[in-house]
Enzyme design. Sequence first.
Site, PDB file in Angstrom:
ATOM      1  N   TYR A   1      -7.892  -1.824 -25.477  1.00  0.00           N
ATOM      2  CA  TYR A   1      -8.509  -1.157 -24.340  1.00  0.00           C
ATOM      3  C   TYR A   1      -7.635  -1.138 -23.096  1.00  0.00           C
ATOM      4  CZ  TYR A   1     -10.357  -6.006 -24.213  1.00  0.00           C
ATOM      5  OH  TYR A   1     -10.512  -7.366 -24.272  1.00  0.00           O
TER       6      TYR A   1
ATOM      7  N   ARG B   1      -5.271  -7.141 -27.039  1.00  0.00           N
ATOM      8  CA  ARG B   1      -6.061  -6.541 -25.969  1.00  0.00           C
ATOM      9  C   ARG B   1      -5.446  -5.271 -25.382  1.00  0.00           C
ATOM     10  NH1 ARG B   1      -6.414  -9.131 -21.676  1.00  0.00           N
ATOM     11  NH2 ARG B   1      -8.586  -8.730 -21.083  1.00  0.00           N
TER      12      ARG B   1
ATOM     13  N   PRO C   1     -18.840 -19.687 -20.108  1.00  0.00           N
ATOM     14  CA  PRO C   1     -17.595 -18.938 -19.965  1.00  0.00           C
ATOM     15  C   PRO C   1     -16.644 -19.176 -21.124  1.00  0.00           C
ATOM     16  CG  PRO C   1     -17.610 -20.829 -18.489  1.00  0.00           C
ATOM     17  CD  PRO C   1     -18.964 -20.783 -19.151  1.00  0.00           C
ATOM     18  N   GLY C   2     -15.841 -18.172 -21.400  1.00  0.00           N
ATOM     19  CA  GLY C   2     -14.742 -18.304 -22.350  1.00  0.00           C
ATOM     20  C   GLY C   2     -13.448 -18.008 -21.631  1.00  0.00           C
TER      21      GLY C   2
ATOM     22  N   CYS D   1       4.647  -1.522 -37.436  1.00  0.00           N
ATOM     23  CA  CYS D   1       4.813  -0.098 -37.719  1.00  0.00           C
ATOM     24  C   CYS D   1       3.494   0.592 -37.369  1.00  0.00           C
ATOM     25  CB  CYS D   1       5.171   0.108 -39.193  1.00  0.00           C
ATOM     26  SG  CYS D   1       5.549   1.816 -39.600  1.00  0.00           S
TER      27      CYS D   1
END
Length: 412
Positions: free
Chosen positions: A306, A302, A262-263, A331
Site C-alpha cells: 500500500y 508494506r 498496540p502493535g 522477479c
Amino acid sequence: MNLAALTIERADEVRRRFGTPCYVYDRAGLEASARRALAFPAPFGFTLRYAMKANPSRGVLTLFRDLGLHIDASSDYEVERALRAGFPPDTIQLTSQMPSRRLAEFLGQGVVFNACSLYQLEEFGRLARGYAVSVRMNPGLGSGSTNRTNTGGPASSFGIWHEYLGDVKTLAERHDVRITRLHSHIGSGTDPAVWKRATRMTLDLAAELPEVAVVNLGGGFKVGRMPGEPSVDLADVGTHVSQEILAFRERDGRALHLEIEPGTYLVAAAGLVVATCVDVVETGRDGYLFAKLDTGMTEVTRPSLYGAQHPIQVLAEGREAAEVVFVGPCCESGDILTPAPGDPEALVPRRVPRPRIGDLVVVGGAGAYCAAMSTINYNSYPQAPEVMLESDGTLRLLRWRQPSGQIWANEA
C-alpha cells in the site's frame, strides 16, 4: 532504532556474523516504548496487550512478557505461539477473523475469547453456556492512512456492526452467556479527537450491556517511520480517553477497566533490516537509477502492498548524492521499496549517496509488520534471520536464517 545509531561497523558486524538481509531489533527501544504505553492514563485500572501480529518473534514476546504485558492473538496459531513463549493462558485474548477450530481447548485452558461475529458468539454459547465472553463491535467509525489499515466503519468486516447489538443481546440471553468485556478497534491514526469520538461511541454500546466491566479500545496508534511523519501522542490520547471513562462513571455508575492493544507503537521504530546493494542499473536519461538490494518484499512487504514509506540509508561516506529508486531481489515488478506515499503503482526516488555494489544499506521502521508479514519463500528465498541488539551492545541471534531444505521439506 534510529538509523543514525547503527554505525557502519555495527552493520558490518551484522553482515559478517549473520549475513544479509537480517532484521535487527533494539532491546532498549522495545523496553522504552512498552514503558510509555504502560503509563497510559486510566482511572479505574489498565491492561496493556501486545498485538503480537505486528511481530511474533519469540525474543520480542518474552521481552514483553517479562515487562508484564498481556497478548492479543489474531489466530489459533498465535495463541499457541504465545503459550510457547510462556504467557499464562488467562493473559491471552483470541480476537480472530477466522472462527477458532480449537475454541473448546483454549477455553478449557483459560484463554480469553473475543467474539468477532454473531456466528462466533453463537459458537461460544454452544460450547460455554453460562460463561463470560468478550464481544468485538464495529462502532461505525474507521481510521487509517489507507483503506488497508482501516478496521472500522461500513467498509470493514471486523467486528459486529453496531446496529446488530440487539442480536448480540438476544444470542447472549439464549445461551446464558455473560458479556463482561467490550472490544472495538477502528484502525490507525494520530488525531486525539478521533480516539475521543471512538471511545464515546464504544461507551455508548457499553451502556447497553450492563455486565460489561472491561472496555478494550484496540490499537492502531500510529508511528511515523519517516522524518516529519507524525506519531501519536499516547499521553494526549490517554487524557481524552480517561475523560470519557470518568464521564461514563458519572452517567452510568460503572468504573470500567481499560485495555489497549498496540502493535506498531511498541515495535515499529525498534527494528530495521540490514541489507546489501547487489546491483545498480539505469534506464536512460528520462528513466531512473535503480539500486537492487538483497531485501525487498521478501522482508518488507508494506511498500508493495500500500505504498508505505520506510527510511533507507546507504552507509557510505564521501559520495556524491543521487536520486535513487530502491528495489528488491524478486522477479516481480511490484518489489519496490520506494513507491509514492500511499501509491504502490508510482515511483519516488530518494536522494542518497550514490550506491555501489557491495554497499551496506539499512531499511528502518521495520520492527512491525515486516518479519511478520513478509513474502517468505517467494522465488524460494529463505526466511531472514532476526537479531536482538542488547543493552550492552552485543548482538544476540533470535532466529537462524532458514536452511534451504526447510523451504521444500513439507512437499509430498
